[in-house]
Design a protein around this motif. Sequence first.
Motif, short mmCIF file in Angstrom:
data_model
loop_
_atom_site.label_atom_id
_atom_site.label_comp_id
_atom_site.label_asym_id
_atom_site.label_seq_id
_atom_site.Cartn_x
_atom_site.Cartn_y
_atom_site.Cartn_z
N PHE A 1 0.87 -1.17 0.00
CA PHE A 1 0.00 0.00 0.00
C PHE A 1 0.91 1.23 0.00
O PHE A 1 1.63 1.47 0.97
CB PHE A 1 -0.89 0.04 1.24
N GLN A 2 0.89 1.98 -1.06
CA GLN A 2 1.69 3.18 -1.20
C GLN A 2 0.76 4.39 -1.15
O GLN A 2 -0.28 4.41 -1.80
CB GLN A 2 2.47 3.17 -2.52
N TRP A 3 1.15 5.42 -0.40
CA TRP A 3 0.26 6.58 -0.30
C TRP A 3 1.04 7.87 -0.06
O TRP A 3 2.16 7.87 0.44
CB TRP A 3 -0.79 6.38 0.79
N PHE A 4 0.40 8.96 -0.46
CA PHE A 4 0.89 10.31 -0.24
C PHE A 4 -0.25 11.15 0.30
O PHE A 4 -1.42 10.95 -0.06
CB PHE A 4 1.36 10.96 -1.55
N TYR B 1 -3.57 10.31 -1.85
CA TYR B 1 -3.45 9.44 -3.02
C TYR B 1 -2.97 8.08 -2.54
O TYR B 1 -2.04 7.98 -1.73
CB TYR B 1 -2.45 10.03 -4.01
N VAL B 2 -3.61 7.02 -3.04
CA VAL B 2 -3.27 5.65 -2.66
C VAL B 2 -3.05 4.83 -3.92
O VAL B 2 -3.82 4.94 -4.89
CB VAL B 2 -4.39 5.01 -1.81
N TRP B 3 -1.98 4.04 -3.91
CA TRP B 3 -1.73 3.08 -4.98
C TRP B 3 -1.57 1.69 -4.38
O TRP B 3 -0.77 1.50 -3.46
CB TRP B 3 -0.47 3.45 -5.77
N LEU B 4 -2.36 0.73 -4.87
CA LEU B 4 -2.29 -0.65 -4.42
C LEU B 4 -1.47 -1.43 -5.43
O LEU B 4 -1.87 -1.57 -6.59
CB LEU B 4 -3.70 -1.24 -4.29
N SER B 5 -0.32 -1.93 -4.99
CA SER B 5 0.63 -2.50 -5.95
C SER B 5 0.15 -3.82 -6.54
O SER B 5 0.65 -4.24 -7.59
CB SER B 5 1.99 -2.71 -5.29
N GLY B 6 -0.81 -4.48 -5.90
CA GLY B 6 -1.26 -5.77 -6.41
C GLY B 6 -1.88 -5.66 -7.79
O GLY B 6 -1.42 -6.30 -8.75
#
Length: 489
Positions: free
Chosen positions: A401-404, A411-416
């Motif tokens: 779970f990557q977020w800023f 902003y959230v990015w789910l790497s899966g």
Amino acid sequence: MVIRLTTNRPNLVLLMVDQWRGDSLGVAGHPVVRTPYLDALAASGSRFTRAYSAAPTCTPARASLLTGQRPATHGRVGYQDHVPWTYPVTLASELTRHGYQTQAVGKMHFFPERSQLGFQNVILHSPLGIIRSARRRGIDPDLVDDYLPWLRQRLGRDATFHDHGLDSNSWVARPWDKPESVHPTNFVAEQAIDFLRRRDPTKPFFLFASFNAPHPPYDPPAWAFDQYRDAAAPKPPVGDWADAFASVAAPHDSRSFHGRIAPDDLRRARAGYWGHMSHVDQQLNRLLEEVVHYGVRDDTYVCFVSDHGEMLGDHLLFRKGFPYEGSARIPMLLSGPGVPAGGVHDHLVELRDVMPTLLDCAGLPIPDRVEGRSFLPLARGEKITWRPRLHGEHAMLGQSFQWFTDGREKYVWLSGDGREQLFDLVADPEERCDLAGRADRADRLAYWRAQLITELAGREEGFTDGHRLIPGRPVRATLSSPAAPSDRP
């Protein structure tokens, strides 16, 4: 007897709780939780309303707290036990090196468990998972925990603190089944108070009191549980994106990260969680009253913080590790000499800032390897340039779970699967509406995506080639090649 400090350096008290949400203070406007003593501590100094845990589970959060570094630098980008803590410079080691008497009490989550990380003395309350792990490894639990032998001295040789059957990661709740005086929360407060009695009055002291509560098991004393059992609390928010984690739901597992539970089970879970908070609040007051009793409160900085939060049913999620406000946002209070009363600040602060802040409070230099910044100037009302955004991450459930956030958007990015999310934290503080698919937010999505590509460039996971984000990459909870200290904000 009043024992006064005979040095010119202030004392430092760092109060840490486990899994305490950033919104769960009376002074923060929570509709149900009662925390009168923490509210008073906040009123006596500064409260930071946008404080975060960048990697919101126990071990990576504590590594940031004690090293002053971001997760990619200290190497813990998720939760993994039995990884040695080999950090040569920590908050405690710096204070010890400069003549402080340093004492830690309570939950540490270090490995090996008896690692001191620069403290001169550590009194442990290890959670159930660590004790069970020790048994599996053929290690006497008394070698990884001080609370259990203390409890047996009071209740007999067969006493344990988990014979009521609750799990340490479950939403099942019930009142504590033994005298309140032997509750783990009381143990941490009592041992911390005993340090104040035994300390060397010719030295400044650093006391780190770390409570397991309100982390499960949800077993506060009966009075604390009962006062919330029938509380008229609003329902947890459920966003239009709540199905994003439906695949990990385990309907008959009370430790599941996702799912719907019966309304009465949720009421009991919340009563147990909030009950822990009221109990901790009173024990913290007991401890701080002793600081007053020994005549050193005016010479002492007190910082209150949590390692991370708890989803507690928000968006059908439970536990921690998630990038959302319930999990990642934490309370952060600072009170002490020169800190004006009643300060409320919305600057983005996080756990890596605690080490430089307390060193700043002590008037000590901040090591070059520290990446956090002292928020003491902010607490004092000084006008300084602060970080414009904050990056967080956590490897969990087979993805990262990557977020800023800049405090206004997240902003959230789910790497899966590469899913992106965008939330307006001003208009939608509960993150109910995912704006990522809206055409009028495409520019904001592109802006944050570019920020993340820059942040992740060169990382071993291969989440980006420098031009785009690459989903589906394997993830690890610890990096094999931690990054060098960075001056990134």
